[in-house]
Design a protein around this motif. Sequence first.
Motif, PDB file in Angstrom:
ATOM      1  N   VAL A  97       0.857  -1.181   0.000  1.00  0.00           N
ATOM      2  CA  VAL A  97       0.000   0.000   0.000  1.00  0.00           C
ATOM      3  C   VAL A  97       0.898   1.238   0.000  1.00  0.00           C
ATOM      4  O   VAL A  97       2.109   1.138  -0.125  1.00  0.00           O
ATOM      5  CB  VAL A  97      -0.909   0.022   1.252  1.00  0.00           C
ATOM      6  N   TYR A  98       0.302   2.400   0.157  1.00  0.00           N
ATOM      7  CA  TYR A  98       1.083   3.562   0.594  1.00  0.00           C
ATOM      8  C   TYR A  98       0.246   4.322   1.604  1.00  0.00           C
ATOM      9  O   TYR A  98      -0.976   4.369   1.519  1.00  0.00           O
ATOM     10  CB  TYR A  98       1.577   4.417  -0.575  1.00  0.00           C
ATOM     11  N   TYR A  99       0.923   4.844   2.616  1.00  0.00           N
ATOM     12  CA  TYR A  99       0.245   5.300   3.814  1.00  0.00           C
ATOM     13  C   TYR A  99      -0.564   6.578   3.625  1.00  0.00           C
ATOM     14  O   TYR A  99      -1.485   6.847   4.402  1.00  0.00           O
ATOM     15  CB  TYR A  99       1.258   5.468   4.945  1.00  0.00           C
ATOM     16  N   GLN A 100      -0.245   7.365   2.621  1.00  0.00           N
ATOM     17  CA  GLN A 100      -0.997   8.588   2.354  1.00  0.00           C
ATOM     18  C   GLN A 100      -2.022   8.398   1.242  1.00  0.00           C
ATOM     19  O   GLN A 100      -2.545   9.371   0.713  1.00  0.00           O
ATOM     20  CB  GLN A 100      -0.043   9.723   1.988  1.00  0.00           C
ATOM     21  N   CYS A 101      -2.311   7.171   0.911  1.00  0.00           N
ATOM     22  CA  CYS A 101      -3.314   6.867  -0.107  1.00  0.00           C
ATOM     23  C   CYS A 101      -4.652   7.455   0.320  1.00  0.00           C
ATOM     24  O   CYS A 101      -5.106   7.235   1.451  1.00  0.00           O
ATOM     25  CB  CYS A 101      -3.445   5.356  -0.278  1.00  0.00           C
ATOM     26  N   PRO A 102      -5.317   8.221  -0.560  1.00  0.00           N
ATOM     27  CA  PRO A 102      -6.547   8.915  -0.155  1.00  0.00           C
ATOM     28  C   PRO A 102      -7.773   8.027  -0.045  1.00  0.00           C
ATOM     29  O   PRO A 102      -8.794   8.460   0.475  1.00  0.00           O
ATOM     30  CB  PRO A 102      -6.732   9.960  -1.262  1.00  0.00           C
ATOM     31  N   MET A 103      -7.707   6.790  -0.528  1.00  0.00           N
ATOM     32  CA  MET A 103      -8.928   5.998  -0.486  1.00  0.00           C
ATOM     33  C   MET A 103      -8.678   4.501  -0.352  1.00  0.00           C
ATOM     34  O   MET A 103      -8.910   3.903   0.693  1.00  0.00           O
ATOM     35  CB  MET A 103      -9.778   6.249  -1.739  1.00  0.00           C
ATOM     36  N   LEU A 104      -8.181   3.854  -1.400  1.00  0.00           N
ATOM     37  CA  LEU A 104      -8.273   2.407  -1.520  1.00  0.00           C
ATOM     38  C   LEU A 104      -7.433   1.656  -0.503  1.00  0.00           C
ATOM     39  O   LEU A 104      -7.849   0.612  -0.001  1.00  0.00           O
ATOM     40  CB  LEU A 104      -7.889   1.982  -2.936  1.00  0.00           C
ATOM     41  N   CYS A 105      -6.250   2.151  -0.174  1.00  0.00           N
ATOM     42  CA  CYS A 105      -5.381   1.428   0.751  1.00  0.00           C
ATOM     43  C   CYS A 105      -6.046   1.280   2.115  1.00  0.00           C
ATOM     44  O   CYS A 105      -5.952   0.233   2.761  1.00  0.00           O
ATOM     45  CB  CYS A 105      -4.036   2.129   0.879  1.00  0.00           C
ATOM     46  N   SER A 106      -6.706   2.345   2.565  1.00  0.00           N
ATOM     47  CA  SER A 106      -7.414   2.261   3.841  1.00  0.00           C
ATOM     48  C   SER A 106      -8.544   1.248   3.772  1.00  0.00           C
ATOM     49  O   SER A 106      -8.779   0.483   4.723  1.00  0.00           O
ATOM     50  CB  SER A 106      -7.976   3.641   4.229  1.00  0.00           C
ATOM     51  N   GLU A 107      -9.258   1.225   2.639  1.00  0.00           N
ATOM     52  CA  GLU A 107     -10.329   0.243   2.473  1.00  0.00           C
ATOM     53  C   GLU A 107      -9.776  -1.172   2.508  1.00  0.00           C
ATOM     54  O   GLU A 107     -10.382  -2.090   3.080  1.00  0.00           O
ATOM     55  CB  GLU A 107     -11.068   0.495   1.159  1.00  0.00           C
ATOM     56  N   GLU A 108      -8.620  -1.367   1.897  1.00  0.00           N
ATOM     57  CA  GLU A 108      -7.987  -2.690   1.877  1.00  0.00           C
ATOM     58  C   GLU A 108      -7.630  -3.145   3.292  1.00  0.00           C
ATOM     59  O   GLU A 108      -7.938  -4.268   3.698  1.00  0.00           O
ATOM     60  CB  GLU A 108      -6.728  -2.635   1.011  1.00  0.00           C
ATOM     61  N   LEU A 109      -6.977  -2.268   4.058  1.00  0.00           N
ATOM     62  CA  LEU A 109      -6.581  -2.631   5.415  1.00  0.00           C
ATOM     63  C   LEU A 109      -7.790  -2.751   6.340  1.00  0.00           C
ATOM     64  O   LEU A 109      -7.802  -3.599   7.235  1.00  0.00           O
ATOM     65  CB  LEU A 109      -5.580  -1.607   5.947  1.00  0.00           C
ATOM     66  N   GLU A 138       7.850   8.046   1.980  1.00  0.00           N
ATOM     67  CA  GLU A 138       7.183   7.920   3.275  1.00  0.00           C
ATOM     68  C   GLU A 138       8.156   7.396   4.323  1.00  0.00           C
ATOM     69  O   GLU A 138       9.016   6.553   4.034  1.00  0.00           O
ATOM     70  CB  GLU A 138       5.956   7.019   3.158  1.00  0.00           C
ATOM     71  N   GLY A 139       7.989   7.890   5.553  1.00  0.00           N
ATOM     72  CA  GLY A 139       8.937   7.555   6.603  1.00  0.00           C
ATOM     73  C   GLY A 139       8.317   6.873   7.803  1.00  0.00           C
ATOM     74  O   GLY A 139       7.146   6.479   7.806  1.00  0.00           O
ATOM     75  N   THR A 140       9.134   6.795   8.852  1.00  0.00           N
ATOM     76  CA  THR A 140       8.765   6.048  10.049  1.00  0.00           C
ATOM     77  C   THR A 140       7.543   6.616  10.751  1.00  0.00           C
ATOM     78  O   THR A 140       6.710   5.857  11.266  1.00  0.00           O
ATOM     79  CB  THR A 140       9.952   6.016  11.023  1.00  0.00           C
ATOM     80  N   ASP A 141       7.422   7.929  10.785  1.00  0.00           N
ATOM     81  CA  ASP A 141       6.284   8.536  11.495  1.00  0.00           C
ATOM     82  C   ASP A 141       4.955   8.089  10.900  1.00  0.00           C
ATOM     83  O   ASP A 141       4.006   7.762  11.631  1.00  0.00           O
ATOM     84  CB  ASP A 141       6.385  10.066  11.449  1.00  0.00           C
ATOM     85  N   LEU A 142       4.879   8.076   9.576  1.00  0.00           N
ATOM     86  CA  LEU A 142       3.649   7.623   8.920  1.00  0.00           C
ATOM     87  C   LEU A 142       3.392   6.152   9.201  1.00  0.00           C
ATOM     88  O   LEU A 142       2.258   5.746   9.479  1.00  0.00           O
ATOM     89  CB  LEU A 142       3.737   7.863   7.413  1.00  0.00           C
ATOM     90  N   ALA A 143       4.449   5.349   9.121  1.00  0.00           N
ATOM     91  CA  ALA A 143       4.308   3.911   9.362  1.00  0.00           C
ATOM     92  C   ALA A 143       3.842   3.650  10.793  1.00  0.00           C
ATOM     93  O   ALA A 143       2.955   2.820  11.028  1.00  0.00           O
ATOM     94  CB  ALA A 143       5.635   3.206   9.095  1.00  0.00           C
ATOM     95  N   ALA A 144       4.417   4.364  11.751  1.00  0.00           N
ATOM     96  CA  ALA A 144       4.040   4.174  13.153  1.00  0.00           C
ATOM     97  C   ALA A 144       2.597   4.594  13.402  1.00  0.00           C
ATOM     98  O   ALA A 144       1.862   3.936  14.155  1.00  0.00           O
ATOM     99  CB  ALA A 144       4.988   4.970  14.055  1.00  0.00           C
ATOM    100  N   LEU A 166       6.222  -1.149   7.229  1.00  0.00           N
ATOM    101  CA  LEU A 166       7.576  -0.896   6.761  1.00  0.00           C
ATOM    102  C   LEU A 166       7.626   0.187   5.687  1.00  0.00           C
ATOM    103  O   LEU A 166       6.658   0.403   4.956  1.00  0.00           O
ATOM    104  CB  LEU A 166       8.183  -2.178   6.182  1.00  0.00           C
ATOM    105  N   THR A 167       8.753   0.837   5.612  1.00  0.00           N
ATOM    106  CA  THR A 167       9.066   1.757   4.516  1.00  0.00           C
ATOM    107  C   THR A 167      10.427   1.359   3.961  1.00  0.00           C
ATOM    108  O   THR A 167      11.205   0.667   4.633  1.00  0.00           O
ATOM    109  CB  THR A 167       9.104   3.216   4.997  1.00  0.00           C
TER     110      THR A 167
END
Length: 312
Positions: A97-109, A138-144, A166-167
């Motif tokens: 995924v990518y953590y700043q994804c505006p829609m689909l990644c959140s739906e997936e998780l 993307e970095g650690t803060d977003l992942a955390a 992970l990033t």
Amino acid sequence: MQNVGTIRKRLLTGALSAAAAIVLVAGAMAPAMAQVSGYGDKQAGPANEKSRILDKVGISQHLDQQLPLNTTFTDDAGKQVELGGYFGKKPAILALVYYQCPMLCSEELNGLVSALLMVDEVPGRDFNIVVVSIDPSEGTDLAAAKKRSYVKRYGKPQTADGWHFLTGTQPNIDALTKAVGFGYTKIPGPDGKLTQFAHASAIQLVTPEGKLAQYYMGVEYSPKDLRLGLVESSHGKIGSPVDNILTYCYHYDPGTNKHSLIVARVVQLGGLVTMVSLGGFMFLMFRRDYRLEHEVTEKQDSGNDSGSKVNG
């Protein structure tokens, strides 16, 4: 035998119930449609044409493919880790995924968490969850932050050690996505700041040896299938290819003032199918009740005629 008044009452009640159902469906569809196109300011592309931007997007099911376990990523605590550190004893669920994804990644998780809440297997004890960002910026803060969010959503904080966000660098991301068969493309914004990715949605089950065992497409996953897949992959069993019905993610592009979001069209199509089904149901019910009313009327007329003859 029901009289005509009773039948007419049934007709009216059925019509009102069906109308209410259609209103509810339309209301449920409205938010999804609003995400695609607001009147006068956004447009949806041709429904039957695949955007060229999606030519590189897709998922090839590389079953039994070995993941590059020697690749290095940064975990949600900021530590450098090898991908192979999450394998060896337990299977894993892998999500790209990518953590700043505006829609689909959140739906997936979200779909993954919903399914996991209905299985007995527990993250950390029975399997690992490995989520890897495809965005090297993307970095650690977003992942955390994502880890905290989804562990909280799962509702079992004691399983936090089983969740890994992970990033990584572009070469290591490329090695992993190539092994998985995960095709995506970067979409820079017109101002050079808005960066998005067109990608498909799927999760993968991986054996303890780090081999791809099963793909689950889309954003909703059957708890029963997921549980079976975890059990089988834990024993190194490789599954079979699944129907490659993809859900794509490509959000609003202010440069073109258009959406190319196929997932929203799928939602619209599902709503349309529902409404057509309701319409067909209404037609059949009205037709049946019309016949019943007609038969009752004929019998009443026949009875009246017979009575007249007897009286005569």
